[in-house]
Structures are given as structure tokens and as C-alpha cells.
Design a protein around this motif. Sequence first.
Motif, short mmCIF file in Angstrom:
data_model
loop_
_atom_site.label_atom_id
_atom_site.label_comp_id
_atom_site.label_asym_id
_atom_site.label_seq_id
_atom_site.Cartn_x
_atom_site.Cartn_y
_atom_site.Cartn_z
N GLN A 219 53.32 -27.56 -28.74
CA GLN A 219 53.55 -28.53 -27.68
C GLN A 219 53.01 -28.04 -26.34
N GLU A 220 53.19 -26.76 -26.06
CA GLU A 220 52.66 -26.20 -24.80
C GLU A 220 51.13 -26.23 -24.80
N ILE A 221 50.54 -25.93 -25.93
CA ILE A 221 49.08 -25.99 -26.04
C ILE A 221 48.62 -27.43 -25.84
N ALA A 222 49.32 -28.38 -26.44
CA ALA A 222 48.95 -29.80 -26.30
C ALA A 222 49.05 -30.26 -24.85
N LEU A 223 50.05 -29.78 -24.13
CA LEU A 223 50.20 -30.14 -22.72
C LEU A 223 49.00 -29.64 -21.91
N PHE A 224 48.58 -28.41 -22.16
CA PHE A 224 47.39 -27.88 -21.47
C PHE A 224 46.15 -28.69 -21.86
N ARG A 225 46.04 -29.03 -23.14
CA ARG A 225 44.88 -29.82 -23.59
C ARG A 225 44.81 -31.16 -22.85
N SER A 226 45.96 -31.78 -22.66
CA SER A 226 45.96 -33.09 -22.01
C SER A 226 45.53 -32.98 -20.55
N GLN A 227 45.88 -31.88 -19.89
CA GLN A 227 45.53 -31.72 -18.47
C GLN A 227 44.10 -31.21 -18.27
N LEU A 228 43.59 -30.50 -19.25
CA LEU A 228 42.30 -29.82 -19.09
C LEU A 228 41.24 -30.33 -20.05
N ALA A 229 41.39 -31.56 -20.49
CA ALA A 229 40.49 -32.13 -21.51
C ALA A 229 39.02 -32.09 -21.10
N VAL B 86 48.45 -27.65 -14.00
CA VAL B 86 47.61 -26.45 -13.98
C VAL B 86 46.17 -26.72 -13.57
N LYS B 87 45.78 -27.96 -13.47
CA LYS B 87 44.38 -28.29 -13.23
C LYS B 87 43.85 -27.70 -11.91
N GLY B 88 44.62 -27.80 -10.85
CA GLY B 88 44.18 -27.31 -9.54
C GLY B 88 43.93 -25.82 -9.52
N ILE B 89 44.83 -25.04 -10.08
CA ILE B 89 44.66 -23.59 -10.07
C ILE B 89 43.55 -23.17 -11.01
N ILE B 90 43.36 -23.87 -12.11
CA ILE B 90 42.23 -23.56 -13.01
C ILE B 90 40.92 -23.79 -12.25
N GLU B 91 40.83 -24.91 -11.54
CA GLU B 91 39.61 -25.20 -10.77
C GLU B 91 39.39 -24.12 -9.71
N ARG B 92 40.45 -23.68 -9.05
CA ARG B 92 40.33 -22.63 -8.02
C ARG B 92 39.86 -21.32 -8.65
N LEU B 93 40.45 -20.91 -9.75
CA LEU B 93 40.06 -19.67 -10.40
C LEU B 93 38.60 -19.74 -10.88
N ASN B 94 38.17 -20.92 -11.30
CA ASN B 94 36.79 -21.07 -11.78
C ASN B 94 35.77 -20.95 -10.65
N THR B 95 36.20 -21.06 -9.39
CA THR B 95 35.27 -20.89 -8.26
C THR B 95 35.15 -19.43 -7.83
N MET B 96 36.00 -18.58 -8.36
CA MET B 96 36.02 -17.18 -7.94
C MET B 96 35.08 -16.37 -8.83
N PRO B 97 34.02 -15.81 -8.26
CA PRO B 97 33.00 -15.16 -9.08
C PRO B 97 33.51 -13.97 -9.90
#
Length: 126
Positions: free
Chosen positions: A7-17, A84-95
Motif C-alpha cells: 500500500q505504501e508503494i502504491a501511494l508513492f506510485r500514485s504521486q510519482l507516476a 512527496v512530489k515536491g521534495i523529490i523534485e527538489r532532490l532531483n535538481t541537486m547535482p
Amino acid sequence: MTTVTVQEIALFRSQLADDPRAMEALDMIEDCEGDLEDAAMTLAIRVGQEPERANSEWLDALARKWRAVICEQGFREDLLNGSVKGIIERLNTMPTFPKILATPVLMYILKQGINNFCEPLDALLE
């Protein structure tokens, strides 16, 4: 060992599809039956990192290394609300952040509890 549920994996999948890296990481977490440390270690090796600690210690150390970014107030509020989408996007900008590891790191932090994880940093700011 830190494990997440289907269920936790599915929640991440829904936000980060729309994030192919996150989907790859979630596939690996599923392949490892929810074991975040095993999945993170496998992903790290796949992208050329050479973790030199036990799985559980390595993932914890990686998360702590990025605590200052992850515990920024706006991101912390998002995480407390399950977003989690916002922090994932932020981390993805950090080289220097290994982008494929953003998903397992955040899942690990959420399992620890965001306030518990950020508490040492909060003590420094008081």
C-alpha cells in the motif's frame, strides 16, 4: 531492516507516476519485497556508488547527509501531509544527490517519522 508495504508503494506510485526514476526505484523496492535497505543498496551499486557499510547503516547515513534539505519547513509540511512530489523534485535538481535513491530515502524517512528524523536539526536551530 526497514520495510514498506504494498500500500505504501502504491501511494508513492500514485504521486510519482510521471517520474521514471521513481518508478524504477519502486520496482526495485517491490522486487526486494519492500526491504528499503536492500533496494537502495542495489540501486546505488547500479549507478556506480560503492557503499562500504552494512545496508541499514548506509541508507541511514545517506538520509542524514541530506537532512538539512529534507527538513526544510515547506518540505517537512508536505511530508507530514503525505505528499512527496515536491521534495523529490527538489532532490532531483541537486547535482550531488543520487537521484535514483530519492524514493527509497524518502520512504525510509517517513518510516522513521519525519519529526523524529528532523529532531536533531531542530535542536540546533533553537
